[in-house]
Motif scaffolding. Structure first.
Motif, PDB file in Angstrom:
ATOM      1  N   LEU A  29       9.615 -60.566 -38.573  1.00 19.26           N
ATOM      2  CA  LEU A  29      10.089 -58.926 -39.155  1.00 19.26           C
ATOM      3  C   LEU A  29      11.633 -59.336 -39.801  1.00 19.26           C
ATOM      4  O   LEU A  29      11.824 -59.807 -40.670  1.00 19.26           O
ATOM      5  CB  LEU A  29       9.658 -58.273 -38.742  1.00 19.26           C
ATOM      6  N   ALA A  30      12.034 -59.881 -38.504  1.00 18.11           N
ATOM      7  CA  ALA A  30      13.952 -60.656 -38.826  1.00 18.11           C
ATOM      8  C   ALA A  30      14.071 -61.723 -39.786  1.00 18.11           C
ATOM      9  O   ALA A  30      14.892 -61.469 -40.586  1.00 18.11           O
ATOM     10  CB  ALA A  30      14.558 -60.532 -37.419  1.00 18.11           C
ATOM     11  N   ARG A  31      12.765 -62.944 -38.982  1.00 20.29           N
ATOM     12  CA  ARG A  31      12.946 -63.511 -40.395  1.00 20.29           C
ATOM     13  C   ARG A  31      12.196 -63.408 -41.537  1.00 20.29           C
ATOM     14  O   ARG A  31      13.416 -64.172 -42.686  1.00 20.29           O
ATOM     15  CB  ARG A  31      12.319 -64.609 -39.876  1.00 20.29           C
ATOM     16  N   MET A  32      11.847 -62.801 -41.882  1.00 15.39           N
ATOM     17  CA  MET A  32      11.357 -62.124 -42.825  1.00 15.39           C
ATOM     18  C   MET A  32      12.529 -62.065 -44.005  1.00 15.39           C
ATOM     19  O   MET A  32      12.161 -61.688 -44.960  1.00 15.39           O
ATOM     20  CB  MET A  32       9.878 -61.598 -43.083  1.00 15.39           C
ATOM     21  N   ASP A 288      -4.288 -57.891 -31.830  1.00 16.82           N
ATOM     22  CA  ASP A 288      -4.922 -58.943 -33.115  1.00 16.82           C
ATOM     23  C   ASP A 288      -5.110 -59.685 -32.657  1.00 16.82           C
ATOM     24  O   ASP A 288      -4.162 -60.397 -31.706  1.00 16.82           O
ATOM     25  CB  ASP A 288      -4.453 -58.103 -33.841  1.00 16.82           C
ATOM     26  N   ASP A 289      -5.552 -60.852 -32.785  1.00 11.86           N
ATOM     27  CA  ASP A 289      -5.332 -61.910 -32.874  1.00 11.86           C
ATOM     28  C   ASP A 289      -4.762 -63.137 -33.609  1.00 11.86           C
ATOM     29  O   ASP A 289      -4.500 -64.403 -33.028  1.00 11.86           O
ATOM     30  CB  ASP A 289      -7.768 -62.812 -33.605  1.00 11.86           C
ATOM     31  N   GLU A 290      -3.970 -62.742 -34.744  1.00 13.08           N
ATOM     32  CA  GLU A 290      -2.932 -62.954 -35.563  1.00 13.08           C
ATOM     33  C   GLU A 290      -2.111 -63.445 -34.711  1.00 13.08           C
ATOM     34  O   GLU A 290      -1.291 -63.135 -34.203  1.00 13.08           O
ATOM     35  CB  GLU A 290      -2.537 -62.363 -36.554  1.00 13.08           C
ATOM     36  N   ASP A 291      -1.546 -64.315 -35.085  1.00 14.65           N
ATOM     37  CA  ASP A 291       0.133 -65.457 -34.287  1.00 14.65           C
ATOM     38  C   ASP A 291       0.636 -65.017 -36.057  1.00 14.65           C
ATOM     39  O   ASP A 291       0.863 -65.815 -36.242  1.00 14.65           O
ATOM     40  CB  ASP A 291      -0.591 -66.851 -33.749  1.00 14.65           C
ATOM     41  N   PRO A 292       1.866 -64.215 -35.469  1.00 17.66           N
ATOM     42  CA  PRO A 292       2.515 -63.822 -36.774  1.00 17.66           C
ATOM     43  C   PRO A 292       3.052 -64.862 -36.817  1.00 17.66           C
ATOM     44  O   PRO A 292       3.691 -65.258 -38.131  1.00 17.66           O
ATOM     45  CB  PRO A 292       2.895 -62.421 -36.614  1.00 17.66           C
ATOM     46  N   LEU A 293       4.019 -65.113 -36.076  1.00 15.62           N
ATOM     47  CA  LEU A 293       4.628 -66.938 -36.570  1.00 15.62           C
ATOM     48  C   LEU A 293       3.949 -68.130 -37.337  1.00 15.62           C
ATOM     49  O   LEU A 293       4.521 -68.740 -38.067  1.00 15.62           O
ATOM     50  CB  LEU A 293       4.846 -67.370 -34.697  1.00 15.62           C
ATOM     51  N   ALA A 294       2.910 -68.405 -36.223  1.00 23.15           N
ATOM     52  CA  ALA A 294       2.184 -69.273 -36.569  1.00 23.15           C
ATOM     53  C   ALA A 294       1.607 -69.264 -38.617  1.00 23.15           C
ATOM     54  O   ALA A 294       1.634 -70.266 -39.125  1.00 23.15           O
ATOM     55  CB  ALA A 294       0.515 -69.602 -35.993  1.00 23.15           C
ATOM     56  N   VAL A 295       1.282 -67.876 -38.558  1.00 17.40           N
ATOM     57  CA  VAL A 295       0.624 -67.452 -40.162  1.00 17.40           C
ATOM     58  C   VAL A 295       2.312 -67.957 -41.152  1.00 17.40           C
ATOM     59  O   VAL A 295       2.161 -68.240 -41.903  1.00 17.40           O
ATOM     60  CB  VAL A 295       0.061 -66.232 -40.587  1.00 17.40           C
ATOM     61  N   LEU A 296       3.830 -67.293 -41.358  1.00 18.99           N
ATOM     62  CA  LEU A 296       4.219 -67.183 -41.116  1.00 18.99           C
ATOM     63  C   LEU A 296       5.030 -68.891 -42.008  1.00 18.99           C
ATOM     64  O   LEU A 296       5.116 -69.102 -42.593  1.00 18.99           O
ATOM     65  CB  LEU A 296       5.833 -66.740 -40.963  1.00 18.99           C
ATOM     66  N   ASP A 297       4.807 -70.423 -40.767  1.00 20.25           N
ATOM     67  CA  ASP A 297       4.986 -71.200 -40.550  1.00 20.25           C
ATOM     68  C   ASP A 297       4.395 -71.454 -41.572  1.00 20.25           C
ATOM     69  O   ASP A 297       4.429 -72.886 -42.015  1.00 20.25           O
ATOM     70  CB  ASP A 297       5.188 -72.136 -39.071  1.00 20.25           C
ATOM     71  N   GLU A 298       2.740 -71.547 -41.818  1.00 12.29           N
ATOM     72  CA  GLU A 298       1.921 -71.859 -42.389  1.00 12.29           C
ATOM     73  C   GLU A 298       1.972 -71.487 -43.887  1.00 12.29           C
ATOM     74  O   GLU A 298       1.212 -71.724 -45.477  1.00 12.29           O
ATOM     75  CB  GLU A 298       0.532 -71.837 -42.093  1.00 12.29           C
TER      76      GLU A 298
END
Length: 489
Positions: A29-32, A288-298
């Motif tokens: 969130l901080a990065r976003m 959840d299964d989501e990796d939020p950092l990976a999603v953002l990096d992609e």
């Protein structure tokens, strides 16, 4: 906290993983926020209304699952108790044509739901606390049939380690113990949502906090609980106590409560999510299964599921919301201080007042929060909850002043100008804010009407308290259906 969860057994490993995921979500969130990822073109508003189900006598009806099935509309959902329902009105632009249609749309939804509820012997009532609720109505068997409510109940009492003590002063003080969170189900509210840009979030949240006391004073609608006459807006203190995970020892140590006004003015939405992570252990540690950092990096937009679930178990009176809609993230403030009712006209008028005032307070050159302590804003909220429209509130530049005078002299002019800036049609602006003005002039809020009506019934008929509350509730429903503002009742 509205999302469904499966019934699971929670262990220490679950809590450790969840804590790590929440912290990772916070970093993302901080990065976003730093990368300006958020969608904000024209602000949207949203509305949620919690209601109670009653039978032909005015007593609570424990059949929300049957009524929901009969309504067959995804806008409707369960709430904590089997006598509760909630409707979510679709978001719309603030100041657009949809704003003007809001009152008619809510009335249409309620009319449809009422006709369906009647098929199973029920009626709907918008009211802060259902006056006819009795202590026998709040056993664990009255929880709605959804695993999230049972899990939340179990986790709160696991954290407390003991039963809940509820103590509310007032003309007829209440003292009781309970081993469920069902007293919380007595609290039915209206939630006003406002989409806010990241840059403006701090100012709008501070403005919402500053005006919370005035909101509650002019809209109080919860004077009775379990047959006792208590605060004008008893819902405030009841909710604070009924969801408290702290035994007395932790209160003495300064541990923060889950129902929280906060403790400081903020500069960024990040401040609130960071406080959530720092101060509050998990109640529902579900990953959840989501990796939020990976999603953002992609190049994707993460849901931040753990962070939002955690946020949903911390009941700020003005709650920050992160959400992803149509693939775009946005931020909004969920204003939670007001009770439901009395009429749809009153609800929409309360919203117009709130949206107009916060716009002006947030955009002032010398903001109100630079001239008023945070603790004073919190004290205003509790004074208003105790005394309603008769409360004395503090406001910079005028000092201690009766709530009605503060609203009429200072806040209503701001609300008029704020709605103009939002682009609200002047005729609609004048009608809705006129309802607030007349409420302040007459001194008749929902709470004041309930108290006066019960007093009159008891004096004229010698009816016992519960029967007087039933008769008052029946009159209330008739007025609510007519959609006449409460100052005319």
């Amino acid at each position: 906290m509205g999302r469904d969860v499966a019934s699971v057994t929670i262990n220490g490993e679950d809590r450790r993983r969840y804590r790590e995921k929440v912290r990772r979500c916070l970093d993302v969130l901080a990065r976003m926020l730093g990368e300006s990822q958020f969608d904000f073109e024209r602000p949207h508003i949203g509305l949620e209304i919690e209601l109670n189900l009653i039978d032909e006598l005015g007593d609570p009806l424990m059949r929300n699952a049957d009524v929901l099935k009969a309504i067959a509309d995804p806008a409707w959902d369960t709430e904590l108790g089997q006598f509760n329902l909630e409707i979510n009105i679709p978001p719309r632009e603030l100041g657009g044509e949809g704003t003007g249609e809001l009152e008619a749309e809510v009335r249409d939804h309620l009319g449809h739901a009422e006709s369906r509820a009647g098929e199973v012997g029920g009626e709907l009532i918008m009211i802060g606390v259902l006056p006819t609720l009795r202590r026998s109505d709040i056993g664990e068997e009255s929880l709605s049939a959804n695993a999230r409510y049972k899990m939340l109940n179990d986790q709160i009492f696991r954290a407390r380690g003991e039963e809940m003590h509820i103590a509310i002063d007032g003309p007829e003080p209440l003292r009781m113990h309970t081993d469920t969170i069902l007293p919380e189900a007595a609290c039915t509210s209206v939630q006003f949502h406002l989409q806010v840009s990241p840059d403006q979030f701090g100012a709008y949240w501070n403005a919402a906090q500053a005006v919370a006391g005035a909101q509650v004073a002019m809209a109080a609608n919860s004077p009775f609980l379990f047959g006792h006459r208590l605060w004008h807006e008893t819902r405030i203190t009841l909710f604070e106590q009924a969801t408290d995970t702290r035994p007395d020892e932790l209160k003495s140590q300064g541990v923060r409560p889950r129902v929280w006004f906060g403790e400081r003015w903020i500069t960024s939405v990040f401040d609130l999510f960071e406080e959530n992570t720092r101060y509050f252990p998990s109640l529902l540690p579900l990953c959840d299964d989501e990796d939020p950092l990976a999603v953002l990096d992609e190049g994707g937009i993460p849901e931040l599921g753990e962070l939002t679930l955690h946020n949903g178990t911390i009941y700020r009176w003005n709650r920050p919301i992160y959400a992803v809609v149509k693939g775009r993230p946005h931020l909004r403030i969920e204003n939670r201080v007001l009770p439901a009712g009395p009429s749809v006209a009153d609800v929409v008028a309360n919203g117009a007042f709130y949206y107009g005032v916060v716009r002006m307070l947030a955009e002032q050159d010398r903001p109100v929060w630079s001239r008023m302590s945070f603790s004073t804003a919190e004290e205003n909220l509790h004074r208003a909850a105790r005394d309603g429209i008769d409360a004395t509130l503090y406001w910079p530049g005028v000092g201690e002043v009766p709530a009605a005078e503060l609203i009429l002299r200072k806040l209503l002019p701001l609300a008029h100008e704020g709605l103009d800036r939002w682009g609200v049609d002047p005729s609609r602006r004048d009608r809705l804010l006129g309802i607030i003005e007349r409420r302040c002039v007459t001194g008749q809020t929902g709470a004041a009407w309930q108290i006066a009506t019960v007093d009159a019934i008891e004096e004229s008929t010698a009816a016992p308290r519960h029967e007087a509350l039933r008769l008052m509730t029946r009159r209330y429903v008739e007025n609510m259906r007519a959609n006449t503002p409460v100052h005319t009742w």
